[in-house]
Design a protein around this motif. Structure first.
Motif, short mmCIF file in Angstrom:
data_model
loop_
_atom_site.label_atom_id
_atom_site.label_comp_id
_atom_site.label_asym_id
_atom_site.label_seq_id
_atom_site.Cartn_x
_atom_site.Cartn_y
_atom_site.Cartn_z
N PHE A 245 0.83 -1.20 0.00
CA PHE A 245 0.00 0.00 0.00
C PHE A 245 0.86 1.26 0.00
CE2 PHE A 245 -2.35 3.40 2.18
CZ PHE A 245 -3.40 3.54 1.30
N ILE A 246 1.91 1.28 0.80
CA ILE A 246 2.77 2.46 0.87
C ILE A 246 3.46 2.69 -0.48
CG2 ILE A 246 4.75 3.50 2.01
CD1 ILE A 246 2.12 3.30 3.68
N GLU A 247 3.84 1.63 -1.16
CA GLU A 247 4.44 1.79 -2.48
C GLU A 247 3.42 2.34 -3.47
OE1 GLU A 247 7.28 2.38 -5.02
OE2 GLU A 247 7.66 1.65 -2.97
N TRP A 248 2.14 1.95 -3.30
CA TRP A 248 1.09 2.53 -4.13
C TRP A 248 1.05 4.05 -3.93
CZ3 TRP A 248 -3.17 5.52 -2.99
CH2 TRP A 248 -4.08 5.75 -4.03
N VAL A 249 1.14 4.49 -2.69
CA VAL A 249 1.12 5.93 -2.40
C VAL A 249 2.27 6.62 -3.11
CG1 VAL A 249 1.25 7.71 -0.62
CG2 VAL A 249 -0.03 5.60 -0.17
N TYR A 250 3.48 6.06 -2.98
CA TYR A 250 4.63 6.67 -3.63
C TYR A 250 4.46 6.71 -5.16
CZ TYR A 250 7.29 6.53 0.77
OH TYR A 250 7.72 6.73 2.06
N ASP A 251 3.94 5.63 -5.73
CA ASP A 251 3.73 5.60 -7.18
C ASP A 251 2.75 6.69 -7.62
OD1 ASP A 251 5.47 3.51 -7.60
OD2 ASP A 251 3.91 1.96 -7.68
N GLU A 252 1.69 6.88 -6.83
CA GLU A 252 0.71 7.91 -7.18
C GLU A 252 1.31 9.30 -7.07
OE1 GLU A 252 -2.17 7.00 -8.63
OE2 GLU A 252 -1.27 5.03 -8.36
N PHE A 253 2.18 9.51 -6.09
CA PHE A 253 2.86 10.81 -5.98
C PHE A 253 3.78 11.03 -7.18
CE2 PHE A 253 1.18 11.51 -1.85
CZ PHE A 253 1.46 12.82 -1.52
N MET A 290 4.00 17.20 1.19
CA MET A 290 2.78 16.45 1.42
C MET A 290 3.07 15.04 1.93
SD MET A 290 0.47 18.61 0.99
CE MET A 290 -0.81 17.43 1.42
N LEU A 291 4.12 14.42 1.43
CA LEU A 291 4.49 13.08 1.91
C LEU A 291 4.85 13.13 3.40
CD1 LEU A 291 6.54 11.79 -1.14
CD2 LEU A 291 4.50 10.69 -0.19
N ARG A 292 5.56 14.16 3.82
CA ARG A 292 5.89 14.29 5.25
C ARG A 292 4.62 14.43 6.07
NH1 ARG A 292 9.80 17.98 3.34
NH2 ARG A 292 8.65 19.74 4.28
N MET A 293 3.65 15.20 5.56
CA MET A 293 2.39 15.37 6.29
C MET A 293 1.64 14.06 6.42
SD MET A 293 1.01 19.05 4.85
CE MET A 293 -0.54 18.93 5.77
N LEU A 296 5.09 9.91 5.66
CA LEU A 296 5.93 9.10 4.79
C LEU A 296 7.23 9.84 4.46
CD1 LEU A 296 3.14 7.80 2.39
CD2 LEU A 296 4.14 6.62 4.35
N SER A 297 8.13 9.16 3.81
CA SER A 297 9.45 9.72 3.50
C SER A 297 9.41 10.53 2.21
CB SER A 297 10.48 8.60 3.37
OG SER A 297 10.57 7.84 4.55
N GLU A 298 10.31 11.50 2.11
CA GLU A 298 10.45 12.26 0.87
C GLU A 298 11.01 11.36 -0.23
OE1 GLU A 298 12.98 15.50 1.87
OE2 GLU A 298 11.47 16.52 3.10
#
Length: 345
Positions: A245-253, A290-293, A296-298
């Motif tokens: 799931f976290i990798e999904w977030v990074y991919d969407e960013f 936004m990732l920090r908020m 998650l990591s930059e």
């Protein structure tokens, strides 16, 4: 996948303090001194303090100036207003939809305020266009989100994620909807905001820019609350706090940064005063923020600081409360009692 159930409106046998943000139990009675997340009260107070309405902004000068903008500026103006309307319209609905499934009445209360403010944002775009151009141009601008190929491609994943949540509400789809809501509030608007701030620093369309600054400030605080809600929901449902799931977030960013960069190079080409490479860096800077908020990591090394220093006067100095309209002397405008100040022409 945990299916979300719509929250009941009033259930006296349940406790006043919600047992969970989603799929929990709560009576529906909101006692702010007895909520599961007490810091939500401070967030609510800040968001409530941002109240403003579009028709308090005097657009007389903008009405006179619009025709004197360059062709590139007028085209970008109409396209960007179309973009902002495309993004803010669904924000009213998505806030209401998330609220419908939250069993925490404090969340419902805050999202109701956010939905109302997003509705006013959307109204403000109608107000701006009605002030500066004819009805046919207004129609064309609001159709950009349905007809412009670059914009359609840019918004494809937003629509997919929001519609998936609407059609199949689960813990996973609501988390994904929150991620995209945070992206909208904290990233997708910003090339458009930069355009209007660039006009303002050249003493053009100052009324529009001032209204945009109020929208910008709202979005920052909306994004903060959505980020807090995301983190709390993920903490309550740790099975989703996994690598996939976290990798999904990074991919969407990453995808969102690519699309925002593509859009900015398309819509801001030929606009004096905006360096497109700096704009790309600014988008990456906003993504890191936004990732920090979200906890998650930059992902963009070297973009920890804002590369567009001039924009700080418009975006980095917002405090937590609404200032009086007359405080911003560099972009001062006056309230009018009649629509758009037309009686002053």
């Amino acid at each position: 996948m945990a299916k979300l159930m719509k929250a009941t409106v009033l259930e006296p046998k349940h406790p006043n303090k919600a047992t969970a943000l989603f799929n929990g139990e709560a009576s529906g009675i909101l006692h702010w001194d007895n909520v599961a997340y007490p810091h939500f009260y401070d967030l609510r107070k800040t968001i409530r303090g941002l109240f403003w309405t579009a028709n308090e902004v005097n657009m007389v000068a903008d009405t006179k100036q619009f025709a004197s903008l360059s062709n590139e500026e007028r085209t970008a103006f109409l396209k960007i207003i179309g973009l902002l309307a495309t993004l803010d319209g669904p924000q009213t609905d998505i806030a209401s939809k998330i609220a419908a499934y939250s069993t925490d009445p404090s969340v419902k209360s805050i999202l109701a305020t956010i939905a109302d403010q997003e509705s006013e944002h959307n109204h403000s775009y109608t107000y701006v266009l009605a002030s500066v151009t004819n009805y046919d141009n207004q129609i064309a601008s609001f159709n950009e989100g349905r007809t412009d190929e670059v914009l359609l491609e840019r918004n494809k994943r937003i629509a997919a994620v929001y519609n998936e949540f609407a059609e199949n509400p689960t813990i996973e789809t609501v988390l994904k909807a929150m991620v995209y809501s945070a992206l909208l509030e904290g990233l997708f608007f910003y090339s458009g905001f930069a355009f209007f701030y660039n006009l303002a620093r050249n003493q053009k369309m100052v009324g529009t820019s001032t209204m945009i600054s109020y929208i910008n400030r709202d979005e920052l605080h909306h994004g903060r609350f959505i980020s807090e809600l995301f983190r709390a929901t993920l903490a309550e449902n740790p099975e989703y706090n996994n690598e996939q799931f976290i990798e999904w977030v990074y991919d969407e960013f990453r995808h969102s940064v690519e699309q925002e960069t593509k859009w900015s190079r398309y819509v801001l080409a030929g606009i004096d005063g905006i360096d497109l490479d700096d704009m790309e860096g600014y988008v990456k800077y906003r993504a890191n923020k936004m990732l920090r908020m979200l906890g998650l990591s930059e992902i963009y090394e070297g973009y920890e600081k804002n590369p567009m220093k001039w924009i700080r006067a418009y975006t980095d100095n917002f405090n937590g409360t609404k200032s009086d309209f007359f405080e911003q002397k560099s972009r001062q405008y006056t309230k009018t009692s009649d629509l758009n100040g037309f009686d002053d022409l």
